[in-house]
Design an enzyme around this catalytic site. Structure first.
Site, PDB file in Angstrom:
ATOM      1  N   MET A   1       0.852  -1.195   0.000  1.00 57.42           N
ATOM      2  CA  MET A   1       0.000   0.000   0.000  1.00 57.42           C
ATOM      3  C   MET A   1       0.888   1.246   0.000  1.00 57.42           C
ATOM      4  SD  MET A   1      -3.455  -0.931   2.026  1.00 57.42           S
ATOM      5  CE  MET A   1      -2.889  -0.672   3.672  1.00 57.42           C
TER       6      MET A   1
ATOM      7  N   LEU B   1       6.635   3.025   1.546  1.00 60.94           N
ATOM      8  CA  LEU B   1       7.616   1.928   1.574  1.00 60.94           C
ATOM      9  C   LEU B   1       8.741   2.202   2.567  1.00 60.94           C
ATOM     10  CD1 LEU B   1       7.917   1.223  -2.267  1.00 60.94           C
ATOM     11  CD2 LEU B   1       6.342   0.200  -0.598  1.00 60.94           C
TER      12      LEU B   1
ATOM     13  N   GLU C   1      12.198  -0.143   4.764  1.00 55.31           N
ATOM     14  CA  GLU C   1      13.152  -1.248   4.572  1.00 55.31           C
ATOM     15  C   GLU C   1      12.465  -2.616   4.582  1.00 55.31           C
ATOM     16  OE1 GLU C   1      16.362  -1.813   3.769  1.00 55.31           O
ATOM     17  OE2 GLU C   1      16.552   0.316   3.339  1.00 55.31           O
TER      18      GLU C   1
ATOM     19  N   HIS D   1       9.576  -3.379   3.266  1.00 53.72           N
ATOM     20  CA  HIS D   1       9.104  -3.626   1.895  1.00 53.72           C
ATOM     21  C   HIS D   1      10.281  -3.939   0.971  1.00 53.72           C
ATOM     22  CE1 HIS D   1       5.824  -0.871   3.411  1.00 53.72           C
ATOM     23  NE2 HIS D   1       5.111  -1.874   2.940  1.00 53.72           N
TER      24      HIS D   1
ATOM     25  N   GLN E   1     -10.253  -2.493   2.636  1.00 54.11           N
ATOM     26  CA  GLN E   1      -9.764  -3.090   3.882  1.00 54.11           C
ATOM     27  C   GLN E   1      -9.726  -2.096   5.037  1.00 54.11           C
ATOM     28  OE1 GLN E   1      -5.963  -4.229   1.817  1.00 54.11           O
ATOM     29  NE2 GLN E   1      -5.044  -3.820   3.809  1.00 54.11           N
TER      30      GLN E   1
ATOM     31  N   GLN F   1       6.243 -11.515   7.091  1.00 60.97           N
ATOM     32  CA  GLN F   1       5.817 -12.293   8.257  1.00 60.97           C
ATOM     33  C   GLN F   1       5.191 -11.423   9.346  1.00 60.97           C
ATOM     34  OE1 GLN F   1       5.859 -15.864   8.901  1.00 60.97           O
ATOM     35  NE2 GLN F   1       4.491 -14.884  10.373  1.00 60.97           N
ATOM     36  N   LYS F   2       5.512 -10.115   9.327  1.00 58.79           N
ATOM     37  CA  LYS F   2       4.992  -9.250  10.395  1.00 58.79           C
ATOM     38  C   LYS F   2       3.461  -9.321  10.472  1.00 58.79           C
ATOM     39  CE  LYS F   2       3.886  -5.117  11.170  1.00 58.79           C
ATOM     40  NZ  LYS F   2       3.397  -3.948  10.776  1.00 58.79           N
TER      41      LYS F   2
ATOM     42  N   SER G   1       7.366  -0.684  10.525  1.00 58.10           N
ATOM     43  CA  SER G   1       5.980  -0.480  10.103  1.00 58.10           C
ATOM     44  C   SER G   1       5.844   0.973   9.678  1.00 58.10           C
ATOM     45  CB  SER G   1       5.056  -0.764  11.294  1.00 58.10           C
ATOM     46  OG  SER G   1       3.790  -0.180  11.067  1.00 58.10           O
ATOM     47  N   SER G   2       4.961   1.206   8.713  1.00 63.87           N
ATOM     48  CA  SER G   2       4.747   2.604   8.300  1.00 63.87           C
ATOM     49  C   SER G   2       4.136   3.395   9.460  1.00 63.87           C
ATOM     50  CB  SER G   2       3.858   2.669   7.059  1.00 63.87           C
ATOM     51  OG  SER G   2       2.769   1.814   7.203  1.00 63.87           O
TER      52      SER G   2
HETATM   53  O1  PAF Z   1      -0.055  -5.615   3.737  1.00 65.89           O
HETATM   54  C1  PAF Z   1      -0.506  -4.718   2.976  1.00 65.89           C
HETATM   55  O2  PAF Z   1       0.130  -3.717   2.712  1.00 65.89           O
HETATM   56  C2  PAF Z   1      -1.906  -4.900   2.372  1.00 65.89           C
HETATM   57  O3  PAF Z   1      -2.748  -5.555   3.262  1.00 65.89           O
HETATM   58  C3  PAF Z   1      -1.878  -5.617   1.011  1.00 65.89           C
HETATM   59  C4  PAF Z   1      -1.402  -7.058   1.121  1.00 65.89           C
HETATM   60  C5  PAF Z   1      -1.005  -4.849   0.038  1.00 65.89           C
HETATM   61  C6  PAF Z   1      -3.303  -5.661   0.426  1.00 65.89           C
HETATM   62  O4  PAF Z   1      -3.826  -4.378   0.268  1.00 65.89           O
END
Ligand code: PAF
Length: 288
Positions: free
Chosen positions: A37, A40, A42, A44, A68, A156-157, A193-194
């Site tokens: 999403m 980004l 480290e 990612h 979501q 895995q987080k 985490s962002s």
């Molecule tokens: O983990 C995320 O960033 C989101 O849940 C994902 C897998 C990209 C789906 O929108």
């Protein structure tokens, strides 16, 4: 800079062409998807580097999936850092960035078909985020159908997300391998985490107790799951800035909490509010 694509048709065409030209010269035609999403970090980049080991054609999707987010979760406040994300991706070996609009992914009118994640989706993260996992799986299913990757890479987080994505792929016979990359951590042990950007210095310090608790539980698991839970509580509970939501040991095959008699592999999961920021983490346990 990677090639940025905004439409489903174009992405399908470009992935197809790239696969065909690789096949013509006897090259690697494996396509690997890293769904994100954006915002980004480290963590990612570790997924993207893993993707590059798994295939030559790497697609990173950047899409803040409205489905979501719950009614009380502020979709508009989710960090959007597209220019910085592209900058970060420029240094990586990414073939395509798929960055569709919400309209491209969810055109109207629509009959609203969705993936249902099943009972595990209402536990743990799902208990405080109703509908979150149905929305997550719906967009993952769409991305898998659009990109048709050989492998999709997850972190895995987000252990419950990984479990449910793997379950969807198994239950719906989706032709893709799910690859899971270990959590990337700060020097303090805090999982990247962002959301960490919302924490001040005192909160960052307090948040490190989560991983300290989890690692202490890993050592204590030789004495059983109850001892593991006690060890984690002993380090997390005294932190006044950490408001525990759940700390639980689950079975890796069912994701249901294990009983005191459980022996064998398990996963300890934690979620807590630090300041107003919700953090999650998890580790594997070998319960004896
Ligand atoms: O983990 C995320 O960033 C989101 O849940 C994902 C897998 C990209 C789906 O929108």
């Amino acid at each position: 800079m990677p090639e940025v694509i905004g439409t489903i048709d174009e992405l399908r065409n470009r992935v197809g062409e790239t696969r065909d030209s690789a096949a013509m010269v006897g090259g690697d035609t494996r396509v690997v998807l890293v769904p994100t999403m954006g915002a980004l970090h480290e963590g990612h980049l570790a997924l993207i580097r893993r993707a590059r080991q798994l295939g030559d054609i790497v697609v990173v999707s950047i899409f803040v999936n409205p489905l979501q987010f719950g009614v009380n979760e502020d979709l508009d406040r989710y960090p959007r850092t597209f220019a910085a994300d592209l900058q970060a991706l420029a240094a990586e070996d990414v073939t395509f960035v798929f960055a569709p609009s919400a309209h491209e992914m969810y055109p109207e009118p629509s009959n609203g078909t969705r993936v249902t994640a099943g009972p595990i989706a209402s536990l743990l993260e799902g208990a405080s985020r109703p509908g979150h996992f149905d929305g997550m799986l719906t967009v993952v299913a769409k991305l898998l159908n659009i990109v048709t990757p050989d492998t999709a890479v997850f972190g895995q987080k987000d252990a419950q997300q990984v479990f449910l994505a793997q379950s969807m792929v198994t239950d719906l016979n989706v032709r893709v391998a799910i690859d899971v990359v270990p959590t990337v951590r700060e020097a303090s042990g805090l999982a990247l985490s962002s959301r960490n950007r919302n924490l001040n210095e005192a909160q960052l310090h307090a948040a490190a107790a989560l991983y300290a608790g989890l690692t202490s539980a890993q050592s204590a698991a030789a004495g059983g799951s109850v001892a593991a839970l006690a060890a984690a509580h002993a380090l997390i509970d005294p932190q006044p800035l950490v408001k525990l939501d759940y700390l639980v040991v689950v079975h890796p095959h069912t994701f249901l909490p294990v009983g005191a008699e459980h022996v064998g592999p398990a996963r300890m999961l934690v979620a807590a509010l630090v300041g107003g920021t919700r953090l999650i983490d998890n580790v594997s346990l070998d319960v004896a």
